[in-house]
Scaffold this motif. Structure first.
Motif, PDB file in Angstrom:
ATOM      1  N   CYS A   1       2.367  -6.788  -7.744  1.00 44.29           N
ATOM      2  CA  CYS A   1       1.286  -7.687  -7.584  1.00 44.29           C
ATOM      3  C   CYS A   1       1.802  -9.235  -7.364  1.00 44.29           C
ATOM      4  O   CYS A   1       1.373 -10.188  -6.339  1.00 44.29           O
ATOM      5  CB  CYS A   1       0.442  -7.748  -9.207  1.00 44.29           C
ATOM      6  SG  CYS A   1      -1.080  -6.983  -8.857  1.00 44.29           S
TER       7      CYS A   1
ATOM      8  N   ILE B   1      -3.805  -5.425  -6.683  1.00 45.02           N
ATOM      9  CA  ILE B   1      -3.184  -5.488  -5.603  1.00 45.02           C
ATOM     10  C   ILE B   1      -4.169  -5.067  -4.289  1.00 45.02           C
ATOM     11  O   ILE B   1      -4.134  -5.449  -3.207  1.00 45.02           O
ATOM     12  CB  ILE B   1      -2.075  -4.107  -5.530  1.00 45.02           C
ATOM     13  CG1 ILE B   1      -0.943  -4.944  -6.309  1.00 45.02           C
ATOM     14  CG2 ILE B   1      -1.750  -3.664  -4.339  1.00 45.02           C
ATOM     15  CD1 ILE B   1       0.241  -3.577  -6.539  1.00 45.02           C
ATOM     16  N   LEU B   2      -4.876  -3.971  -4.672  1.00 44.71           N
ATOM     17  CA  LEU B   2      -6.016  -3.654  -3.791  1.00 44.71           C
ATOM     18  C   LEU B   2      -7.053  -4.807  -3.380  1.00 44.71           C
ATOM     19  O   LEU B   2      -7.127  -4.780  -2.307  1.00 44.71           O
ATOM     20  CB  LEU B   2      -7.044  -2.254  -4.189  1.00 44.71           C
ATOM     21  CG  LEU B   2      -5.889  -1.185  -4.356  1.00 44.71           C
ATOM     22  CD1 LEU B   2      -6.455   0.067  -5.025  1.00 44.71           C
ATOM     23  CD2 LEU B   2      -5.031  -0.612  -3.245  1.00 44.71           C
TER      24      LEU B   2
ATOM     25  N   ARG C   1       4.813   3.183 -13.752  1.00 43.67           N
ATOM     26  CA  ARG C   1       4.274   2.661 -12.728  1.00 43.67           C
ATOM     27  C   ARG C   1       3.342   1.453 -12.869  1.00 43.67           C
ATOM     28  O   ARG C   1       3.437   0.457 -12.187  1.00 43.67           O
ATOM     29  CB  ARG C   1       3.130   3.905 -12.397  1.00 43.67           C
ATOM     30  CG  ARG C   1       3.701   5.083 -12.072  1.00 43.67           C
ATOM     31  CD  ARG C   1       2.531   6.223 -12.130  1.00 43.67           C
ATOM     32  NE  ARG C   1       1.799   6.296 -13.364  1.00 43.67           N
ATOM     33  CZ  ARG C   1       0.778   6.858 -13.543  1.00 43.67           C
ATOM     34  NH1 ARG C   1       0.412   7.825 -12.521  1.00 43.67           N
ATOM     35  NH2 ARG C   1       0.341   7.103 -14.732  1.00 43.67           N
TER      36      ARG C   1
ATOM     37  N   ASP D   1      -3.281   2.232 -13.794  1.00 47.50           N
ATOM     38  CA  ASP D   1      -4.757   1.235 -13.019  1.00 47.50           C
ATOM     39  C   ASP D   1      -4.815   0.046 -13.435  1.00 47.50           C
ATOM     40  O   ASP D   1      -5.676  -0.610 -12.981  1.00 47.50           O
ATOM     41  CB  ASP D   1      -5.733   2.368 -13.855  1.00 47.50           C
ATOM     42  CG  ASP D   1      -5.977   3.527 -13.305  1.00 47.50           C
ATOM     43  OD1 ASP D   1      -6.000   4.607 -13.867  1.00 47.50           O
ATOM     44  OD2 ASP D   1      -5.728   3.827 -11.986  1.00 47.50           O
TER      45      ASP D   1
ATOM     46  N   LEU E   1       0.822  -1.152  -0.059  1.00 46.61           N
ATOM     47  CA  LEU E   1      -0.208   0.005   0.046  1.00 46.61           C
ATOM     48  C   LEU E   1       0.901   1.385  -0.024  1.00 46.61           C
ATOM     49  O   LEU E   1       0.526   2.245  -0.685  1.00 46.61           O
ATOM     50  CB  LEU E   1      -1.046  -0.076   1.212  1.00 46.61           C
ATOM     51  CG  LEU E   1      -2.017   1.150   1.080  1.00 46.61           C
ATOM     52  CD1 LEU E   1      -2.953   1.087   0.021  1.00 46.61           C
ATOM     53  CD2 LEU E   1      -2.913   1.043   2.467  1.00 46.61           C
TER      54      LEU E   1
ATOM     55  N   HIS F   1       1.234   6.959  -6.976  1.00 44.66           N
ATOM     56  CA  HIS F   1      -0.067   7.798  -7.138  1.00 44.66           C
ATOM     57  C   HIS F   1      -0.023   9.145  -6.705  1.00 44.66           C
ATOM     58  O   HIS F   1      -1.090   9.912  -6.989  1.00 44.66           O
ATOM     59  CB  HIS F   1      -1.362   7.309  -6.652  1.00 44.66           C
ATOM     60  CG  HIS F   1      -1.974   5.937  -7.451  1.00 44.66           C
ATOM     61  ND1 HIS F   1      -1.234   4.696  -7.352  1.00 44.66           N
ATOM     62  CD2 HIS F   1      -2.804   5.791  -8.420  1.00 44.66           C
ATOM     63  CE1 HIS F   1      -1.616   3.760  -8.129  1.00 44.66           C
ATOM     64  NE2 HIS F   1      -2.750   4.214  -8.807  1.00 44.66           N
TER      65      HIS F   1
ATOM     66  N   SER G   1      -3.213  -2.122 -10.629  1.00 44.67           N
ATOM     67  CA  SER G   1      -3.602  -1.526  -9.200  1.00 44.67           C
ATOM     68  C   SER G   1      -4.718  -2.133  -8.462  1.00 44.67           C
ATOM     69  O   SER G   1      -5.017  -2.620  -7.211  1.00 44.67           O
ATOM     70  CB  SER G   1      -3.663  -0.157  -9.161  1.00 44.67           C
ATOM     71  OG  SER G   1      -4.825   0.283 -10.003  1.00 44.67           O
TER      72      SER G   1
ATOM     73  N   PHE H   1       1.765   1.631  -3.488  1.00 46.32           N
ATOM     74  CA  PHE H   1       0.736   2.108  -4.299  1.00 46.32           C
ATOM     75  C   PHE H   1       0.409   3.530  -4.276  1.00 46.32           C
ATOM     76  O   PHE H   1       0.515   4.458  -5.156  1.00 46.32           O
ATOM     77  CB  PHE H   1      -0.691   1.468  -3.688  1.00 46.32           C
ATOM     78  CG  PHE H   1      -1.648   1.971  -4.781  1.00 46.32           C
ATOM     79  CD1 PHE H   1      -2.539   3.125  -4.265  1.00 46.32           C
ATOM     80  CD2 PHE H   1      -2.376   1.048  -5.371  1.00 46.32           C
ATOM     81  CE1 PHE H   1      -3.619   3.297  -4.999  1.00 46.32           C
ATOM     82  CE2 PHE H   1      -3.346   1.307  -6.435  1.00 46.32           C
ATOM     83  CZ  PHE H   1      -4.146   2.653  -6.290  1.00 46.32           C
TER      84      PHE H   1
ATOM     85  N   ASN I   1      -9.284   2.529 -12.150  1.00 48.59           N
ATOM     86  CA  ASN I   1      -8.663   1.211 -11.440  1.00 48.59           C
ATOM     87  C   ASN I   1      -9.859   0.342 -11.093  1.00 48.59           C
ATOM     88  O   ASN I   1      -9.995  -0.946 -11.261  1.00 48.59           O
ATOM     89  CB  ASN I   1      -8.081   1.452 -10.270  1.00 48.59           C
ATOM     90  CG  ASN I   1      -8.371   2.759  -9.454  1.00 48.59           C
ATOM     91  OD1 ASN I   1      -9.828   2.797  -9.362  1.00 48.59           O
ATOM     92  ND2 ASN I   1      -7.829   3.409  -8.730  1.00 48.59           N
TER      93      ASN I   1
ATOM     94  N   LEU J   1       4.065  -1.791 -10.637  1.00 47.91           N
ATOM     95  CA  LEU J   1       2.992  -2.498  -9.763  1.00 47.91           C
ATOM     96  C   LEU J   1       2.602  -3.988 -10.381  1.00 47.91           C
ATOM     97  O   LEU J   1       2.367  -4.733  -9.361  1.00 47.91           O
ATOM     98  CB  LEU J   1       1.534  -1.712 -10.127  1.00 47.91           C
ATOM     99  CG  LEU J   1       1.566  -0.375  -9.430  1.00 47.91           C
ATOM    100  CD1 LEU J   1       0.175   0.510 -10.122  1.00 47.91           C
ATOM    101  CD2 LEU J   1       1.178  -0.598  -7.711  1.00 47.91           C
TER     102      LEU J   1
END
Ligand code: SDX
Length: 459
Positions: A332, A378-379, A324, A372, A228, A235, A375, A231, A277, A328
């Motif tokens: 991941c 990951i979230l 990015r 995006d 996080l 951003h 991402s 991330f 995203n 990411l």
């Protein structure tokens, strides 16, 4: 005239217009050799303006915060490559770099951390706002509304006239944006809002407020905290994107920092921008649940009549790759392996990327995965639901919005943003009343019965 950050104007461009007018326009050269034609005197000299729908070719400002080379896939915050910042910084250190222009000393880091902590809780009566939203309210609508509401709880912060006051309001915004985000999530799932803790750092505190319960503390894994942090770093800023340009537009009118950032949240929400995203994970879910192959989905995207876009692909600036996205994608893999998660959507995402990057439709249009594309995976692995994705983006981008607001606020030569336009509406028209207008626009015209007796004319 906006104060030129780059002042060695040595070259100019000559413009010859159809009516024979000529204009010599200064050439501005940026730190990395980017060139711009300064047209700030064009209208005064020639009566002409320029037109550039979507601002694809137009620089709105000179800025010292972020540099992007879209052709080479370069992204730097204050000169530092994003890859180095991602590797060596916490999000808060990156935020301090973006906002103040230098990496913080240990003292600056701990001081800012202290005021972030001091300002992490919401005023007690402020918490009642969450109950006023219906459960299905989108957290982005809550976020923008409550950032604006924060102004009423920090009236001194509406007129920033010292570095200390700017630092306090910046820390307040960055800290409370995170608390509001977590509180809006808790409200949406009918759980009690969790207070921030004074012993936790920025990202851990957010995950605590998202997933702890009054009777059970949530302790995030080191991998989740790292993911996080990364991330949010990626951003934090991205030069004059849609939402940051919105913040600068609002800031140029000398609106306060809260109002400017709240406007940025609204602009970020769009599905072509920060809302992508959430749209990516919804796209992956659709493919997964429909049983459609990635090739079938790509075929739908290429069929323009479908109106379907490959969400998470394409970028106005990056024309080869978004650095990015690469960072990411690796994160991941690391996170899902560390958490022992096998998310079929990640496999679909990888397949989509592979199919698209071998397809001329995407290659010829220079469409590549953007920030995006990975991402959302990951979230999701962190347990964050799709409707919260853009809110997390906003938490990171608050640093860049604050930095851009500061760049305008600190520049005494800043002027209000007021673009021109080319008018394409009707030429001047003579005023007519309703019946005259109807008569003018229709062949069979009959004076309505209600008017025959009095013969009056209705204005
Ligand atoms: C972000 O600006 C920033 O820096 C933003 C951002 C940041 O950090 O702030 O990087 C964050 O917003 C990333 C972008 C997230 N959005 C998406 O993933 C949505 C899907 N992408 C597209 O909608 C689009 O690529 C944009 C909005 C990102 C860019 O739009 P442009 O520059 O206006 O490009 P365009 O629409 O003119 O497209 C050029 C061509 C068109 O085809 P033709 O008319 O030439 O035949 O490419 C096609 C488009 O139809 N195209 C796509 C596509 N993106 C562009 N086709 C299919 N899928 C896509 N995703």
């Amino acid at each position: 005239m906006t104060e030129n950050l780059v002042d060695d104007i040595t070259q100019s461009a000559s413009l010859t217009l159809p009516d024979g007018q000529r204009a010599d326009l200064p050439i501005v050269v940026g730190t990395e050799g980017e060139r711009a034609i300064d047209i700030s005197k064009l209208r005064a000299q020639t009566g002409y303006i320029t037109l550039d729908d979507g601002y694809t070719n137009t620089g709105s400002c000179q800025s010292a915060i972020t540099y992007i080379d879209g052709e080479a896939g370069i992204l730097r915050y204050r000169g530092y490559p994003i890859e180095d910042i991602a590797k060596h910084c916490s999000f808060i250190e990156a935020a301090q770099l973006v906002i103040w222009g230098e990496l913080p000393s240990p003292d600056q880091r701990s001081h800012f951390s202290d005021i972030l902590t001091e300002n992490s809780a919401l005023p007690e009566d402020f918490r009642r706002h969450f109950a006023a939203f219906p459960p299905h309210a989108h957290p982005m609508s809550i976020m923008s509304a409550l950032i604006n509401a924060l102004q009423s709880y920090d009236l001194p912060g509406l007129t920033i006239d010292s570095d200390e006051e700017f630092e306090r309001v910046s820390a307040t915004l960055m800290s409370k944006v995170r608390t509001i985000a977590a509180a809006s999530y808790k409200s949406s799932i009918g759980e009690p809002i969790i207070y921030p803790r004074y012993d936790l750092r920025y990202v851990e505190n957010f995950l605590h407020m998202m997933f702890s319960r009054p009777y059970r503390n949530f302790v995030p894994t080191a991998e989740a905290t790292r993911a996080l942090n990364l991330f949010l770093i990626l951003h934090a800023d991205h030069e004059q994107n849609c939402s940051t340009s919105t913040v600068r537009m609002v800031a140029s009118g000398q609106a306060n920092l809260y109002a400017s950032v709240a406007a940025g949240v609204c602009a970020l929400w769009g599905s072509l921008h920060g809302g992508a995203n959430q749209a990516v994970i919804e796209m992956l879910d659709l493919i997964l649940e429909s049983g459609m192959s990635t090739k079938e989905y790509i075929a739908k995207v290429k069929d323009r009549s479908s109106g379907i876009k490959l969400m998470g692909f394409g970028h106005r600036v990056y024309r080869n790759f978004d650095p990015r996205s690469r960072i990411l994608k690796d994160a991941c893999d690391d996170l899902l392996n560390a958490l022992n998660i096998d998310d079929p959507r990640l496999n679909i995402a990888r397949e989509l990327e592979e199919v698209a990057l071998a397809d001329d439709y995407f290659v010829s249009r220079r469409l590549y995965p953007n920030v995006d594309f990975y991402s959302g995976t990951i979230l999701t692995a962190l347990g964050i639901p799709p409707e919260m994705f853009t809110v997390i983006f906003a938490i990171g981008r608050t640093a860049g919005w604050i930095a851009n607001w500061k760049e305008i606020h600190d520049n005494p030569a800043s002027r209000i943003y007021r673009p021109r336009q080319i008018y394409v509406g009707p030429p001047q028209r003579e005023w007519m009343n309703r019946f005259q207008r109807e008569k003018a626009t229709s062949q069979e015209f009959r004076v309505p019965d209600e008017l025959r007796s009095d013969g009056g004319v209705v204005a």
